[in-house]
Enzyme design. Structure first.
Site, PDB file in Angstrom:
ATOM      1  N   HIS A  69       0.879  -0.998  -0.015  1.00  0.00           N
ATOM      2  CA  HIS A  69      -0.060   0.013   0.129  1.00  0.00           C
ATOM      3  C   HIS A  69       0.918   1.117  -0.029  1.00  0.00           C
ATOM      4  O   HIS A  69       0.538   2.254  -0.780  1.00  0.00           O
ATOM      5  CB  HIS A  69      -0.909  -0.054   1.143  1.00  0.00           C
ATOM      6  CG  HIS A  69      -1.902   1.092   1.477  1.00  0.00           C
ATOM      7  ND1 HIS A  69      -3.254   1.089   1.593  1.00  0.00           N
ATOM      8  CD2 HIS A  69      -1.451   2.405   1.478  1.00  0.00           C
ATOM      9  CE1 HIS A  69      -3.683   2.232   1.773  1.00  0.00           C
ATOM     10  NE2 HIS A  69      -2.655   3.131   1.671  1.00  0.00           N
ATOM     11  N   GLU A  70       2.117   1.402   0.876  1.00  0.00           N
ATOM     12  CA  GLU A  70       2.614   2.480   1.081  1.00  0.00           C
ATOM     13  C   GLU A  70       3.523   2.752  -0.270  1.00  0.00           C
ATOM     14  O   GLU A  70       3.797   3.720  -0.749  1.00  0.00           O
ATOM     15  CB  GLU A  70       3.440   2.272   2.451  1.00  0.00           C
ATOM     16  CG  GLU A  70       2.597   2.446   3.622  1.00  0.00           C
ATOM     17  CD  GLU A  70       1.658   3.539   3.594  1.00  0.00           C
ATOM     18  OE1 GLU A  70       1.563   4.641   3.120  1.00  0.00           O
ATOM     19  OE2 GLU A  70       0.407   3.499   4.088  1.00  0.00           O
ATOM     20  N   HIS A  73       1.865   4.107  -3.048  1.00  0.00           N
ATOM     21  CA  HIS A  73       1.950   5.698  -3.105  1.00  0.00           C
ATOM     22  C   HIS A  73       3.067   6.131  -3.557  1.00  0.00           C
ATOM     23  O   HIS A  73       2.891   7.186  -4.514  1.00  0.00           O
ATOM     24  CB  HIS A  73       1.805   6.105  -1.666  1.00  0.00           C
ATOM     25  CG  HIS A  73       0.331   5.820  -1.092  1.00  0.00           C
ATOM     26  ND1 HIS A  73      -0.868   6.600  -1.621  1.00  0.00           N
ATOM     27  CD2 HIS A  73      -0.020   5.276   0.032  1.00  0.00           C
ATOM     28  CE1 HIS A  73      -1.891   6.372  -1.026  1.00  0.00           C
ATOM     29  NE2 HIS A  73      -1.519   5.408   0.073  1.00  0.00           N
TER      30      HIS A  73
END
Length: 164
Positions: A69-70, A73
């Protein structure tokens, strides 16, 4: 730094590089994150911060979902720039296409509430307990005054504390 997490970050970057056929600069990784957030991506600093306690308590899902998820980004920012939404189409494309994971915005890890000490202040009114935080208690010790809204008297520290 937990070695498995470091390896997972690298694996995510290798997957992105294979998918997009281009290199990505590796981020700095930090564990200076507390509270409810599992992870944070600082786009302009190329920095990932992770919550070490949540990692330890939810290691498998954290490695699979939160790290991807990170990283997604940072990859989305490096591919598409500043004008994209944090969890917009571009980020979702990376989560689904590159990592084959659901683009979940939030985790559902159980978060332990921090134990907080409250400093009990009182005024002449009946049943007037005012629990102050440590920060507000410190301000009173430095000279700040707080008044009761009913009787307009200055609140006075009772010497009692309460743990919540």
């Amino acid at each position: 730094m937990p070695e498995l997490l470091k390896q997972r970050v690298e694996t995510c970057y290798q997957q992105a590089e294979t998918f997009f056929k281009r290199p990505f600069p590796r981020p700095q990784v930090s564990f200076k994150l507390r509270g409810q957030k599992a992870g944070v991506a600082h786009l302009h600093e190329n920095l990932l911060r992770f919550n070490l306690q949540l990692y330890r308590e939810n290691q498998d899902d954290f490695l699979r979902q939160t790290v991807a998820h990170e990283v997604a980004h940072l990859v989305a920012h490096q591919l598409f720039g500043d004008k994209i939404q944090a969890h917009g189409e571009e980020w979702q494309l990376i989560m689904r296409g590159v990592y084959e994971l659901p683009p979940n915005r939030c985790h559902n890890y159980e978060v332990q509430r921090r134990v907080a000490t409250r400093y009990i202040y009182r005024c002449p009114c009946p049943e007037s307990d005012f629990p102050f935080t440590a920060q507000r208690h410190k301000l009173v010790r430095q000279g700040r005054r707080y008044l009761c809204r009913r009787c307009r008297e200055i609140l006075v520290y009772s010497g009692e504390t309460r743990v919540e």
